[in-house]
Write an enzyme that holds these catalytic residues in place. Sequence first.
Site, short mmCIF file in Angstrom:
data_model
loop_
_atom_site.label_atom_id
_atom_site.label_comp_id
_atom_site.label_asym_id
_atom_site.label_seq_id
_atom_site.Cartn_x
_atom_site.Cartn_y
_atom_site.Cartn_z
CG ASP A 1 -1.91 -1.12 1.22
OD1 ASP A 1 -1.79 -2.03 0.38
OD2 ASP A 1 -2.81 -1.11 2.07
CD GLU B 1 -0.56 -5.84 8.89
OE1 GLU B 1 -0.76 -5.25 9.97
OE2 GLU B 1 -1.08 -5.47 7.81
C1 2M8 Z 1 -3.11 -4.11 3.79
O1 2M8 Z 1 -4.02 -3.35 3.01
C2 2M8 Z 1 -5.31 -2.89 3.45
C3 2M8 Z 1 -6.03 -2.31 2.24
O2 2M8 Z 1 -6.23 -3.31 1.29
C4 2M8 Z 1 -5.28 -1.84 4.53
O3 2M8 Z 1 -4.21 -1.42 4.97
O4 2M8 Z 1 -6.36 -1.44 4.97
C5 2M8 Z 1 -1.99 -4.60 2.83
O5 2M8 Z 1 -0.89 -5.07 3.55
C6 2M8 Z 1 -2.54 -5.65 1.89
O6 2M8 Z 1 -1.50 -6.21 1.13
C7 2M8 Z 1 -3.27 -6.76 2.65
O7 2M8 Z 1 -3.90 -7.61 1.75
C8 2M8 Z 1 -4.31 -6.20 3.65
C9 2M8 Z 1 -4.88 -7.27 4.57
O8 2M8 Z 1 -3.84 -8.02 5.18
O9 2M8 Z 1 -3.73 -5.18 4.46
#
Ligand code: 2M8
Length: 419
Positions: A163, A392
């Site tokens: 992101d 994470e």
């Molecule tokens: C993160 O992205 C989401 C948006 O899609 C967020 O920050 O709200 C990223 O690390 C993405 O790669 C990942 O799929 C998601 C859920 O783990 O989190």
Amino acid sequence: MRQKLIDQAEQVLRRNDRGSYTVPTHGLYPFQWNWDSALSALGFKHFDEARAWTEVDTLFAHQWDDGMVPHIIFHERDEGYFPGPDVWSTGRPVPTSGITQPPVAGFAIRRMVDEARDVDLALSRARDLLPKAHAWHEWFYRTRDPQGTGLVAIIHPWESGRDNSVDWDAALDRVSTEGVQPFQRRDITHANPDHRPTHAQYERYIKLVQTFRELDWDTSKLHDGSPFQVVDPGFNAILIRSCEDLADLAERLDQPEIAAASRAMALRGVAALESLWSDDLGQYLCYDRKIGAPILSPSVGGLIPAFAAIPEHRAAGIARRIEELGKSCEYLIPSHDPTAPDYDGRRYWRGPAWLIVNYMIADGLTRAGQPEIVARIMEDSLRLIERSGFAEYYDPITAEPCGGAHFTWTAAMVLEILD
Ligand code: 2M8
């Protein structure tokens, strides 16, 4: 130790299991995410193959008619995440977002077939999923490569999965924030704000969503209508790898048309990737399609191409680059070069190490015959888990666990590495 980690990983998966889909972690991410699900299924297959297939089935049950598989499926209402279904407003029966994510599902399906204990189940699920995953891949080349370059563009940083990578900074800065109403973020109530994107970045993320909403989520119009169009080598490599894997699977399932079309997409993609290689940085680079220029940012997006069948000398180049990165950090692989000015070891995709990335790169480099660097990547991954649990992501110098805890895809990767 090994068995203890396996047991703990299994517990994390069970904890985040919502029956037919898995949340990445409770609180911070309360819905189903696209590439999280595909990679998490690989973890489930170690102890419950039927559940693993359900994960992928649920993801594809929400595929759009045009072939796109959305990046979030909002199965249940939860006010703890922003932006929720009302902001996206895509008009789906079960609400979804209107953009996509790295298409790693094709790879996951093939791996689940290759390693199946219940072969009948695997073949029957794969037969059903094959045309769906293939339609998604075709959608990519149709809508995200309108000029037929062989490479697809992402139209939102969220699509990349990385992101807030430094890669997007300049392109995102050019996105105006006009007409963005005040909003309340939820992520920083669950995670340390120092580990997350900035407010200025979020404003632009939302502006892009508004732009696409004004185009009625007609995915044939979004690429050209987007002020943000970036070609990410990592994203393309994941798509190429999934096309390669579907081609093999289609041959096995006696689906010659899908096999031929998939193979052709993969071969074109690999040939086109070559244009993104930089001798100066010793890795692949992103390309800003809006201004027609490469993005000189040494991120892990330029190393993920090892996951696809790139030429051997390029894989060797990536192995060398990772070795070099290993001199400036304790735990491979940092998502951004620690010696570069914009590196931030705790801020999400601007430096921290991610187990899913380690797994994909290691898988590709194993295939490319680079066992030494693979051994170091795997060793570092396990040291991170032993020291800091199933986070994470991790600071690649101190091993500090960052972002959310009890993280599904991190646990799934541990099962893939250890079990
Ligand atoms: C993160 O992205 C989401 C948006 O899609 C967020 O920050 O709200 C990223 O690390 C993405 O790669 C990942 O799929 C998601 C859920 O783990 O989190």
